[in-house]
Design a protein around this motif. Structure first.
Motif, mmCIF file in Angstrom:
data_model
loop_
_atom_site.group_PDB
_atom_site.id
_atom_site.type_symbol
_atom_site.label_atom_id
_atom_site.label_comp_id
_atom_site.label_asym_id
_atom_site.label_seq_id
_atom_site.Cartn_x
_atom_site.Cartn_y
_atom_site.Cartn_z
ATOM 1 N N GLU A 339 -22.419 32.607 -0.960
ATOM 2 C CA GLU A 339 -21.937 31.160 -0.639
ATOM 3 C C GLU A 339 -21.047 30.763 -1.944
ATOM 4 O O GLU A 339 -19.939 30.377 -2.288
ATOM 5 N N ASN A 340 -21.922 30.621 -3.087
ATOM 6 C CA ASN A 340 -21.219 30.290 -4.167
ATOM 7 C C ASN A 340 -20.334 31.207 -4.919
ATOM 8 O O ASN A 340 -19.164 30.855 -5.494
ATOM 9 N N PHE A 341 -20.618 32.504 -4.700
ATOM 10 C CA PHE A 341 -19.607 33.401 -5.242
ATOM 11 C C PHE A 341 -18.292 33.548 -4.471
ATOM 12 O O PHE A 341 -17.270 33.591 -4.722
ATOM 13 N N LYS A 342 -18.231 33.358 -3.141
ATOM 14 C CA LYS A 342 -17.377 32.954 -2.321
ATOM 15 C C LYS A 342 -16.247 31.891 -2.744
ATOM 16 O O LYS A 342 -15.148 31.946 -2.525
ATOM 17 N N ASN A 343 -17.187 30.826 -2.787
ATOM 18 C CA ASN A 343 -16.341 29.647 -3.190
ATOM 19 C C ASN A 343 -15.539 29.868 -4.317
ATOM 20 O O ASN A 343 -14.294 29.384 -4.769
ATOM 21 N N TRP A 344 -16.007 30.381 -5.646
ATOM 22 C CA TRP A 344 -15.351 30.804 -6.853
ATOM 23 C C TRP A 344 -14.190 31.938 -6.527
ATOM 24 O O TRP A 344 -13.119 31.616 -7.023
ATOM 25 N N GLN A 345 -14.557 32.983 -5.948
ATOM 26 C CA GLN A 345 -13.493 33.936 -5.570
ATOM 27 C C GLN A 345 -12.449 33.407 -4.442
ATOM 28 O O GLN A 345 -11.397 33.801 -4.766
ATOM 29 N N GLY A 346 -12.789 32.298 -3.798
ATOM 30 C CA GLY A 346 -11.758 31.724 -3.003
ATOM 31 C C GLY A 346 -10.443 31.090 -3.771
ATOM 32 O O GLY A 346 -9.502 30.753 -3.346
ATOM 33 N N GLN A 347 -10.591 30.825 -5.123
ATOM 34 C CA GLN A 347 -9.660 30.276 -5.882
ATOM 35 C C GLN A 347 -8.689 31.593 -6.513
ATOM 36 O O GLN A 347 -8.066 31.220 -7.352
ATOM 37 N N THR A 348 -9.094 32.607 -6.185
ATOM 38 C CA THR A 348 -8.192 33.650 -6.847
ATOM 39 C C THR A 348 -6.861 33.857 -6.973
ATOM 40 O O THR A 348 -6.018 33.864 -7.851
ATOM 41 N N SER A 349 -6.383 33.597 -5.579
ATOM 42 C CA SER A 349 -4.659 33.918 -5.485
ATOM 43 C C SER A 349 -4.156 32.693 -6.017
ATOM 44 O O SER A 349 -3.117 32.783 -6.734
ATOM 45 N N GLN A 350 -4.701 31.567 -6.100
ATOM 46 C CA GLN A 350 -4.146 30.053 -6.668
ATOM 47 C C GLN A 350 -3.948 30.401 -8.277
ATOM 48 O O GLN A 350 -3.131 30.114 -8.760
ATOM 49 N N LEU A 351 -5.092 30.776 -8.543
ATOM 50 C CA LEU A 351 -5.245 30.767 -10.164
ATOM 51 C C LEU A 351 -4.493 31.993 -10.757
ATOM 52 O O LEU A 351 -3.538 31.678 -11.575
ATOM 53 N N PHE A 352 -4.339 33.076 -10.006
ATOM 54 C CA PHE A 352 -3.565 33.945 -10.680
ATOM 55 C C PHE A 352 -2.004 34.000 -10.523
ATOM 56 O O PHE A 352 -1.156 34.251 -11.411
ATOM 57 N N LEU A 353 -1.825 33.360 -9.393
ATOM 58 C CA LEU A 353 -0.369 33.039 -9.228
ATOM 59 C C LEU A 353 -0.067 31.953 -10.212
ATOM 60 O O LEU A 353 1.153 31.715 -10.854
ATOM 61 N N ARG A 354 -0.692 31.057 -10.505
ATOM 62 C CA ARG A 354 -0.472 29.902 -11.554
ATOM 63 C C ARG A 354 -0.349 30.474 -12.551
ATOM 64 O O ARG A 354 0.714 30.186 -13.436
ATOM 65 N N HIS A 355 -1.007 31.311 -13.298
ATOM 66 C CA HIS A 355 -0.980 31.956 -14.864
ATOM 67 C C HIS A 355 0.142 32.781 -14.701
ATOM 68 O O HIS A 355 0.965 32.792 -15.676
#
Length: 388
Positions: A339-355
């Motif tokens: 669950e903790n890992f999924k919460n962190w991984q759930g930010q992937t698209s947003q962060l990569f697109l931003r960068h």
């Protein structure tokens, strides 16, 4: 819409699957990946799953890879010597990459830990920004805690990592857990890049252990252990092309050629994963809540650090040998951190697109060399940023 060119280090499957995931993120957001290039020791080893997921003609080129010995360990000095003998080939690879950049004129070059791309960026000094992606860049983070010993091995690994990121604009360091960015070293910490197929799986638990080894000679260790534990069912994925896609060595011990979909199906159903501490496999298992035993390839310093980092993140346990007895004892006490890992991984698209969208908009400084100047060594050293 921005245009991206991918350069991928093709050894193993980790960087390849990361490239697939980012391809999906970018194209879903309306961007275009104009070319994908894969560096590998043998162009015929490009996995079919990668070409199936990337609807472009993939260009392969000679690039450095690890050399293994008869003892199944990485041969560090043989690796260095082999690559020194192939300098001519690698020079042509750099020239090929330069031609592709000129042909496609991307807005951003994305480098998945490929040294040829780093050397291209250093020698050609493109005005196009270069973004480097990989778990290895986390090792350069000023707050990352690495192994306390093996200083020479760590130096060589960090040197290799710096060579891949010469003259880069930004380094996106994939991490098991959330960490602050290291702005002084241009390192942004991001979640792992996982394929959509992993996120669609429904975990089950069947009475078999899944194994994944990056070098087929390690199968000898698994076979030897299983000879005295034939009641334990093991399915092992490897890269031994001398055997069929599926080869049953004996009852309850089956070897499979690397197959992305088949591996994920078995990952979904296994009771636990034993692997050679590759970052991507560990992340996939963590997402599915599977217990993991990480067994680094002998002398493979990067995998040794991965195993230490994975233990800290709650992925499972690390060992130096394929000690299935210990893993079987560990299975019932493993604490599921998915669950903790999924919460962190759930930010992937947003962060990569931003960068990547930020970098695509940045105005790059263009470096030029005067014929009479003697600045080559200075620029090369600056690109390396020798701080080990």
């Amino acid at each position: 819409m921005s245009k991206f060119l991918f350069v991928v280090q093709g050894e193993g499957r980790g960087h390849l699957t990361q490239a697939i995931s980012l391809f999906e993120i970018l194209t879903n957001a309306g961007h275009q990946v104009v070319s994908v290039m894969v560096g590998m020791d043998n162009e015929h080893n490009l996995p079919t799953f990668f070409q199936e997921k990337i609807p472009l003609k993939v260009q392969t080129f000679p690039a450095p890879s690890l050399v293994y010995g008869q003892t199944k360990a990485v041969k560090v000095w043989d690796t260095i010597r082999t690559h020194c003998m192939k300098v001519g080939k690698y020079r042509k690879s750099i020239q090929l990459l330069a031609q592709k950049v000129e042909e496609h004129k991307p807005d951003v070059i994305v480098n998945f830990y490929d040294m040829i791309c780093g050397l291209y960026a250093q020698f050609y000094r493109p005005s196009i920004p270069v973004v480097c992606i990989g778990h290895q860049y986390l090792l350069l983070h000023n707050e990352f805690i690495s192994l306390p010993n093996k200083q020479l091995d760590r130096f060589l690994l960090n040197l290799n990592t710096r060579l891949t990121s010469l003259n880069s604009t930004r380094k996106l360091a994939l991490s098991f857990v959330e960490m602050p960015d290291d702005k002084a070293n241009f390192i942004a910490v991001t979640p792992p890049l996982l394929r959509d197929e992993v996120k669609r799986l429904t975990p089950k638990s069947k009475p078999f252990i899944l194994a994944y080894i990056t070098h087929h000679k390690l199968s000898e260790d698994i076979i030897n252990w299983h000879s005295n534990h034939r009641d334990v069912q093991i399915h092992c994925f490897w890269n031994n092309k001398e055997f069929a896609d599926e080869w049953q060595f004996r009852e309850n011990l089956t070897f499979h050629q690397v197959n992305s979909e088949k591996f994920l199906t078995m990952m979904q159903e296994c009771s636990g994963l034993v692997c050679t501490a590759g970052f991507e496999s560990v992340c996939e298992a963590m997402y599915l809540g599977k217990p993991i035993m990480m067994v680094p390839v002998p002398n493979h310093i990067e995998q040794q650090i991965n195993a230490l980092d994975g233990e800290r993140a709650g992925a499972g346990i690390a060992d130096t040998v394929f000690n299935f007895n210990r893993f079987i004892e560990y299975l019932p006490v493993h604490e599921n951190t998915s669950e903790n890992f999924k919460n962190w991984q759930g930010q992937t698209s947003q962060l990569f697109l931003r960068h990547l969208e930020e970098v695509a908009q940045e105005k790059m400084e263009v470096y030029t060399f005067k014929k009479e100047s003697n600045n080559f060594g200075k620029y090369f050293q600056r690109g390396l940023k020798f701080r080990f």
